[in-house]
Write a protein that holds these residues in place. Structure first.
Motif, PDB file in Angstrom:
ATOM      1  N   ALA A 203       0.815  -1.218   0.000  1.00 26.61           N
ATOM      2  CA  ALA A 203       0.000   0.000   0.000  1.00 26.61           C
ATOM      3  C   ALA A 203       0.845   1.263   0.000  1.00 26.61           C
ATOM      4  O   ALA A 203       0.333   2.353   0.274  1.00 26.61           O
ATOM      5  N   ARG A 204       2.152   1.126  -0.272  1.00 25.63           N
ATOM      6  CA  ARG A 204       3.047   2.288  -0.469  1.00 25.63           C
ATOM      7  C   ARG A 204       3.107   3.208   0.739  1.00 25.63           C
ATOM      8  O   ARG A 204       3.331   4.399   0.606  1.00 25.63           O
ATOM      9  N   LYS A 209      -4.082   4.623  -0.104  1.00 29.02           N
ATOM     10  CA  LYS A 209      -3.843   3.347  -0.787  1.00 29.02           C
ATOM     11  C   LYS A 209      -4.317   2.184   0.075  1.00 29.02           C
ATOM     12  O   LYS A 209      -4.917   1.220  -0.418  1.00 29.02           O
ATOM     13  N   SER A 212      -8.200   1.824  -0.026  1.00 28.68           N
ATOM     14  CA  SER A 212      -8.744   1.177  -1.218  1.00 28.68           C
ATOM     15  C   SER A 212      -8.405  -0.309  -1.250  1.00 28.68           C
ATOM     16  O   SER A 212      -9.252  -1.151  -1.587  1.00 28.68           O
ATOM     17  N   LYS A 213      -7.187  -0.661  -0.861  1.00 29.83           N
ATOM     18  CA  LYS A 213      -6.790  -2.059  -0.876  1.00 29.83           C
ATOM     19  C   LYS A 213      -7.496  -2.853   0.221  1.00 29.83           C
ATOM     20  O   LYS A 213      -7.864  -4.020   0.025  1.00 29.83           O
TER      21      LYS A 213
END
Length: 363
Positions: A203-204, A209, A212-213
């Motif tokens: 997820a960086r 991020k 959403s993941k």
């Protein structure tokens, strides 16, 4: 007459100016408004102030090419620093190391050292590249492992049905710290046959991020009970996803996180985070102590080696979170006595005593 001559000789000794006021430049790989990386710089600055060192911080804004360019500019400047502190973020360490060849600057690696594969080519500190004098990294493998172990233990205390289903939010696959935390997770799960890792995603390090993941993962694995997140921002993204599905973090799903923001401490106090690890932001301050000693003729290598892997992470209990909340700032850092941890001021010191405990006190 002899006194004046002695003073002149001392003043002309190589490195005298460096020993009196070492100049350090830190190439910070993070964003200039990113809480974790700001906390690293602020703690370094507190150490620099206490030790009478000059510190310059340059932010790469998560752009490794920008970090390389900053290194070139610093090393080729009219007055380069005595020490360049860098992070092997996105595996850029070897390139930074090559840039220092032939330069009158010592290099020190912080938080992310060269990987084993990179060391096979570049060597270790003080081997093929004598200007590379050392590295200080936290034990990310141990942190990732302990996060998973404590998460599983908490699930069992709360009577969660086994086999337990776990989702993992890792940072990335190009940063040694991220890969080591993931390794620690997998080591913990290897001895837990009743815990199933349903999926691990990258997820960086970002909340959006992770949101959403996590929405995708929770839809795919609606019975998941555990979420392991490699930093606090991704953990908050997971909590956002849980709340959107009317699930209660800490009750329906347990979340493990890592970092040192006030928001993270509040989440631990409120049990939104079932597990929280913190402490690695202090690494930069401890690195300044090591460089200070090195500059003043007290090389850290005999006491600690050239590659220092310290257990800087600690599990943060709700009580510890209450103590630390609101205290990780420049005003409180200024109360710390970094000289007391230095071999220059304590020549009989045999082992450096670094750790989060120095920030714990009466609330």
């Amino acid at each position: 007459m002899w006194r004046r001559a002695f003073l002149l000789v001392v003043l002309l000794l190589p490195g005298w100016a460096m020993a009196s006021a070492p100049r350090v430049t830190f190439l910070n790989p993070g964003y200039s408004n990113e809480l974790f990386w700001l906390s690293v710089s602020e703690f370094m600055q507190a150490a620099a102030d206490d030790l009478d060192m000059q510190l310059t911080v340059l932010y790469a804004e998560r752009d490794h090419q920008r970090m390389v360019q900053q290194a070139r500019e610093v090393l080729n400047s009219a007055e380069p620093p005595d020490y360049l502190v860098v992070v092997n973020e996105t595996f850029v360490g070897p390139e930074l190391l090559r840039l220092t060849q032939g330069k009158p600057v010592k290099l020190f690696m912080l938080l992310n050292n060269l990987t084993l594969a990179q060391q096979a080519q570049m060597g270790r500190p003080r081997e093929k590249h004598p200007q590379w004098i050392g590295a200080l990294v936290p034990d990310n493998i141990a942190a990732g492992r302990l996060m998973a172990q404590r998460l599983i233990e908490q699930a069992r205390r709360q009577g969660f049905t086994e086999p337990l289903q776990l989702l993992a939010l890792a940072g990335d696959n190009v940063t040694p710290a991220a890969l080591e935390r993931e390794q620690g997770l997998r080591e913990a799960l290897a001895s837990e046959p009743n815990v199933q890792l349903q999926q691990l995603v990258y997820a960086r390090w970002r909340r959006d991020k992770a949101l959403s993941k996590s929405l995708f993962l929770l839809k795919r694995y609606p019975q998941a009970q555990l979420i392991w997140a490699a930093n606090d921002q991704m953990a908050f993204g997971a909590i956002d996803a849980l709340r959107s599905q009317e699930k209660v973090p800490g009750q329906d799903v347990l979340v493990a996180a890592l970092n040192n923001s006030d928001a993270a401490f509040n989440a631990r106090i409120n049990n939104e985070f079932a597990v929280l690890m913190a402490g690695h932001f202090t690494a930069g301050g401890w690195a300044m102590v090591l460089l200070y000693d090195y500059a003043n003729g007290h090389d850290f290598a005999p006491r600690a080696g050239v590659e220092l892997r310290y257990p800087l992470f600690e599990e943060v209990t709700p009580a510890m979170a209450k103590q630390l909340r609101g205290r990780l700032n420049a005003e409180d850092y200024a109360q710390l006595n970094f000289k007391a941890l230095s071999a220059t001021h304590n020549p009989s010191l045999k082992r450096y005593d670094f750790g989060l405990k120095h920030l714990l006190g009466s609330p």
